[in-house]
Design a protein around this motif. Structure first.
Motif, PDB file in Angstrom:
ATOM      1  N   THR A   8      44.730  21.715  -5.890  1.00 22.46           N
ATOM      2  CA  THR A   8      43.538  22.541  -6.522  1.00 22.46           C
ATOM      3  C   THR A   8      42.084  22.080  -5.358  1.00 22.46           C
ATOM      4  O   THR A   8      42.488  21.444  -4.307  1.00 22.46           O
ATOM      5  CB  THR A   8      43.101  21.850  -7.796  1.00 22.46           C
ATOM      6  OG1 THR A   8      42.762  20.571  -7.631  1.00 22.46           O
ATOM      7  CG2 THR A   8      44.092  22.347  -8.774  1.00 22.46           C
ATOM      8  N   GLY A   9      40.932  22.880  -5.728  1.00 18.63           N
ATOM      9  CA  GLY A   9      40.055  22.834  -4.763  1.00 18.63           C
ATOM     10  C   GLY A   9      39.217  21.445  -4.789  1.00 18.63           C
ATOM     11  O   GLY A   9      37.946  21.761  -4.701  1.00 18.63           O
ATOM     12  N   ALA A  10      39.767  20.370  -4.795  1.00 21.94           N
ATOM     13  CA  ALA A  10      38.986  19.094  -4.703  1.00 21.94           C
ATOM     14  C   ALA A  10      38.802  18.660  -3.167  1.00 21.94           C
ATOM     15  O   ALA A  10      40.199  18.365  -2.741  1.00 21.94           O
ATOM     16  CB  ALA A  10      39.459  18.097  -5.623  1.00 21.94           C
ATOM     17  N   GLY A  11      37.601  18.135  -2.731  1.00 15.75           N
ATOM     18  CA  GLY A  11      37.665  17.440  -1.448  1.00 15.75           C
ATOM     19  C   GLY A  11      37.813  16.099  -1.809  1.00 15.75           C
ATOM     20  O   GLY A  11      38.582  15.222  -0.540  1.00 15.75           O
ATOM     21  N   HIS A  12      37.457  15.305  -2.912  1.00 19.52           N
ATOM     22  CA  HIS A  12      38.078  14.158  -3.343  1.00 19.52           C
ATOM     23  C   HIS A  12      39.504  13.983  -3.397  1.00 19.52           C
ATOM     24  O   HIS A  12      40.172  14.808  -3.964  1.00 19.52           O
ATOM     25  CB  HIS A  12      37.161  13.874  -4.700  1.00 19.52           C
ATOM     26  CG  HIS A  12      37.209  12.428  -5.034  1.00 19.52           C
ATOM     27  ND1 HIS A  12      36.438  11.614  -4.189  1.00 19.52           N
ATOM     28  CD2 HIS A  12      37.853  11.829  -5.808  1.00 19.52           C
ATOM     29  CE1 HIS A  12      36.595  10.082  -4.833  1.00 19.52           C
ATOM     30  NE2 HIS A  12      37.232  10.307  -5.674  1.00 19.52           N
ATOM     31  N   SER A  35      45.767  26.626  -5.538  1.00 12.52           N
ATOM     32  CA  SER A  35      45.141  27.537  -6.134  1.00 12.52           C
ATOM     33  C   SER A  35      43.914  28.135  -5.077  1.00 12.52           C
ATOM     34  O   SER A  35      44.007  27.719  -3.785  1.00 12.52           O
ATOM     35  CB  SER A  35      44.168  26.775  -6.989  1.00 12.52           C
ATOM     36  OG  SER A  35      42.933  25.844  -6.294  1.00 12.52           O
ATOM     37  N   ALA A  37      40.820  27.943  -4.502  1.00 10.38           N
ATOM     38  CA  ALA A  37      39.880  27.061  -4.172  1.00 10.38           C
ATOM     39  C   ALA A  37      40.634  25.937  -3.222  1.00 10.38           C
ATOM     40  O   ALA A  37      40.382  25.516  -2.332  1.00 10.38           O
ATOM     41  CB  ALA A  37      39.202  26.418  -5.382  1.00 10.38           C
ATOM     42  N   GLY A  38      42.011  25.658  -3.798  1.00 16.20           N
ATOM     43  CA  GLY A  38      42.603  24.657  -3.029  1.00 16.20           C
ATOM     44  C   GLY A  38      42.646  25.128  -1.661  1.00 16.20           C
ATOM     45  O   GLY A  38      42.685  24.486  -0.542  1.00 16.20           O
ATOM     46  N   MET A  44      38.379  24.075   4.857  1.00 13.42           N
ATOM     47  CA  MET A  44      37.160  23.329   5.201  1.00 13.42           C
ATOM     48  C   MET A  44      37.442  21.784   5.745  1.00 13.42           C
ATOM     49  O   MET A  44      36.638  21.296   6.651  1.00 13.42           O
ATOM     50  CB  MET A  44      36.061  23.278   4.022  1.00 13.42           C
ATOM     51  CG  MET A  44      35.811  24.343   3.356  1.00 13.42           C
ATOM     52  SD  MET A  44      35.152  24.142   1.828  1.00 13.42           S
ATOM     53  CE  MET A  44      35.067  25.854   1.246  1.00 13.42           C
ATOM     54  N   TYR A  45      38.409  21.213   5.176  1.00 19.04           N
ATOM     55  CA  TYR A  45      38.440  19.731   5.761  1.00 19.04           C
ATOM     56  C   TYR A  45      39.580  19.454   6.734  1.00 19.04           C
ATOM     57  O   TYR A  45      39.760  18.459   7.032  1.00 19.04           O
ATOM     58  CB  TYR A  45      38.897  19.022   4.382  1.00 19.04           C
ATOM     59  CG  TYR A  45      37.683  18.485   3.576  1.00 19.04           C
ATOM     60  CD1 TYR A  45      37.180  17.367   3.653  1.00 19.04           C
ATOM     61  CD2 TYR A  45      37.666  19.656   2.329  1.00 19.04           C
ATOM     62  CE1 TYR A  45      36.185  17.194   2.729  1.00 19.04           C
ATOM     63  CE2 TYR A  45      36.702  19.261   1.566  1.00 19.04           C
ATOM     64  CZ  TYR A  45      36.028  18.105   1.537  1.00 19.04           C
ATOM     65  OH  TYR A  45      35.041  17.751   0.768  1.00 19.04           O
ATOM     66  N   THR A  92      41.103  19.242  -9.771  1.00 18.71           N
ATOM     67  CA  THR A  92      39.748  19.351 -10.022  1.00 18.71           C
ATOM     68  C   THR A  92      39.437  19.246 -11.301  1.00 18.71           C
ATOM     69  O   THR A  92      40.169  19.379 -12.396  1.00 18.71           O
ATOM     70  CB  THR A  92      39.174  20.736  -9.506  1.00 18.71           C
ATOM     71  OG1 THR A  92      39.774  21.633 -10.392  1.00 18.71           O
ATOM     72  CG2 THR A  92      39.253  21.234  -8.061  1.00 18.71           C
ATOM     73  N   SER A  93      38.123  18.901 -11.702  1.00 15.17           N
ATOM     74  CA  SER A  93      37.366  18.907 -13.311  1.00 15.17           C
ATOM     75  C   SER A  93      37.790  20.092 -14.025  1.00 15.17           C
ATOM     76  O   SER A  93      38.167  20.311 -14.991  1.00 15.17           O
ATOM     77  CB  SER A  93      35.855  18.730 -13.021  1.00 15.17           C
ATOM     78  OG  SER A  93      35.533  18.020 -12.121  1.00 15.17           O
ATOM     79  N   ASN A  94      37.445  21.247 -13.007  1.00 19.78           N
ATOM     80  CA  ASN A  94      37.861  22.597 -13.752  1.00 19.78           C
ATOM     81  C   ASN A  94      39.384  22.773 -14.048  1.00 19.78           C
ATOM     82  O   ASN A  94      39.707  23.304 -15.164  1.00 19.78           O
ATOM     83  CB  ASN A  94      37.382  23.802 -12.462  1.00 19.78           C
ATOM     84  CG  ASN A  94      37.973  25.014 -12.801  1.00 19.78           C
ATOM     85  OD1 ASN A  94      37.495  25.586 -13.874  1.00 19.78           O
ATOM     86  ND2 ASN A  94      38.724  25.797 -11.891  1.00 19.78           N
ATOM     87  N   THR A  95      40.233  22.449 -13.406  1.00 17.49           N
ATOM     88  CA  THR A  95      41.654  22.613 -13.414  1.00 17.49           C
ATOM     89  C   THR A  95      42.106  21.535 -14.699  1.00 17.49           C
ATOM     90  O   THR A  95      42.899  22.002 -15.734  1.00 17.49           O
ATOM     91  CB  THR A  95      42.477  22.413 -12.359  1.00 17.49           C
ATOM     92  OG1 THR A  95      42.321  23.562 -11.462  1.00 17.49           O
ATOM     93  CG2 THR A  95      44.250  22.320 -12.798  1.00 17.49           C
ATOM     94  N   THR A 106      45.397  30.138 -13.986  1.00 14.69           N
ATOM     95  CA  THR A 106      45.379  30.324 -12.592  1.00 14.69           C
ATOM     96  C   THR A 106      46.799  29.793 -12.149  1.00 14.69           C
ATOM     97  O   THR A 106      47.534  29.296 -13.037  1.00 14.69           O
ATOM     98  CB  THR A 106      44.390  29.028 -11.873  1.00 14.69           C
ATOM     99  OG1 THR A 106      44.693  27.960 -12.469  1.00 14.69           O
ATOM    100  CG2 THR A 106      42.947  29.371 -12.539  1.00 14.69           C
ATOM    101  N   VAL A 127      40.543  13.893 -10.238  1.00 14.77           N
ATOM    102  CA  VAL A 127      39.154  13.439  -9.516  1.00 14.77           C
ATOM    103  C   VAL A 127      38.239  12.611 -10.325  1.00 14.77           C
ATOM    104  O   VAL A 127      37.519  11.929 -10.038  1.00 14.77           O
ATOM    105  CB  VAL A 127      38.668  14.363  -8.724  1.00 14.77           C
ATOM    106  CG1 VAL A 127      39.343  15.242  -7.495  1.00 14.77           C
ATOM    107  CG2 VAL A 127      38.160  15.722  -9.788  1.00 14.77           C
TER     108      VAL A 127
END
Ligand SMILES: Cc1cc2nc3c(=O)[nH]c(=O)nc-3n(C[C@H](O)[C@H](O)[C@H](O)COP(=O)(O)O)c2cc1C
Length: 230
Positions: A8-12, A35, A37-38, A44-45, A92-95, A106, A127
């Motif tokens: 999922t879309g977490a950088g952490h 996802s 965002a993933g 990005m990273y 993520t918190s969202n997922t 999703t 996360v």
């Protein structure tokens, strides 16, 4: 083992997740699910290529949310029990919030729901484990206090995707995380991998704790712990 690994879309915990994934791909069939965002955050990273590089072949596909439309056909494999394990790392918190409320709209939340229906064991690395402050890492960032607004901007000129808006910010949706801009700027006005402290919201931590009530779900503190289950 046949494993589905969802990002999922977490950088952490993102780099740690990619590193754990790389340790298992040679010995196991791994389908990777991203996802939307993933996918963006991996780019990005600067980690997207590393994930692409370990895919290829039946049950070793890269399944992107944007290609799965609204019904996520690939998750049918989970409801039919075709995998031994589903891993969601990082989550993520969202997922997490959607999973604990039974929402499956999703690719990743749907995969978790279908895994539950197919009795596929699911490992989740959230996360947000504990309330309080947590250190996390940022992607490339323009540090305006160091920026001399050079004409032309060497960092912008070095960027292969035109992501840098000189004197303003980096458009992270264009950023590929290659780090060329960090090398190019003579004034160190682009940081990469900067560590910041963020505060975990109580709501998100409470949602994480609710995961233990889900059948077939095991909550892990770190991506490395996934390796103990494979
Ligand atoms: C650079 C960057 C890093 C992010 N890191 C996190 C993170 O560590 N944890 C988190 O919950 N959300 C993080 N997000 C926000 C999620 O990507 C966003 O909530 C997204 O809608 C999650 O969608 P998903 O759960 O479907 O992957 C980050 C966003 C960006 C742009």
């Amino acid at each position: 083992m046949r494993i589905a690994w969802a990002f999922t879309g977490a950088g952490h915990l993102l780099l740690e997740s990619v590193e754990a994934l790389e340790k298992i791909v040679s010995k196991h069939e791994v389908t990777i699910m991203l996802s939307r965002a993933g996918e963006e955050v991996l780019k990005m990273y600067g980690l997207y290529e590393r994930v692409i590089n370990v895919t290829g072949g039946y049950y070793r596909e890269l399944a992107m949310e944007k290609d799965q439309e609204f019904s996520f056909p690939i998750t049918g494999r989970l409801s039919m029990g075709r995998y031994d394990l589903l891993v969601v790392s990082p989550t993520t918190s969202n997922t997490i919030s959607k999973i604990v409320h039974g929402i499956a709209d999703t690719l990743v939340t749907n995969a978790v729901a279908q895994a539950g229906k197919g009795a596929v064991k699911t490992l989740i690395v959230p996360v947000d484990m504990e309330s309080g402050d947590v250190e996390t890492v940022l992607p490339s960032k323009l540090e305006l206090e160091n920026c001399k607004e050079c004409q032309p901007c060497e960092a912008a000129a070095s960027c292969p995707s035109g992501a840098i808006i000189p004197g303003t910010e980096i458009n992270l949706l264009k950023c590929l995380g290659c780090g060329d801009c960090q090398q190019a700027c003579p004034f160190n006005a682009v940081s990469g991998g900067k560590i910041i402290t963020i505060h975990m919201r109580q709501l998100d931590v409470e949602n994480t704790h609710k995961l233990i009530h889900l059948e077939e779900v095991i909550v892990l503190r770190s991506p490395e712990q996934v390796l103990n289950h494979i």
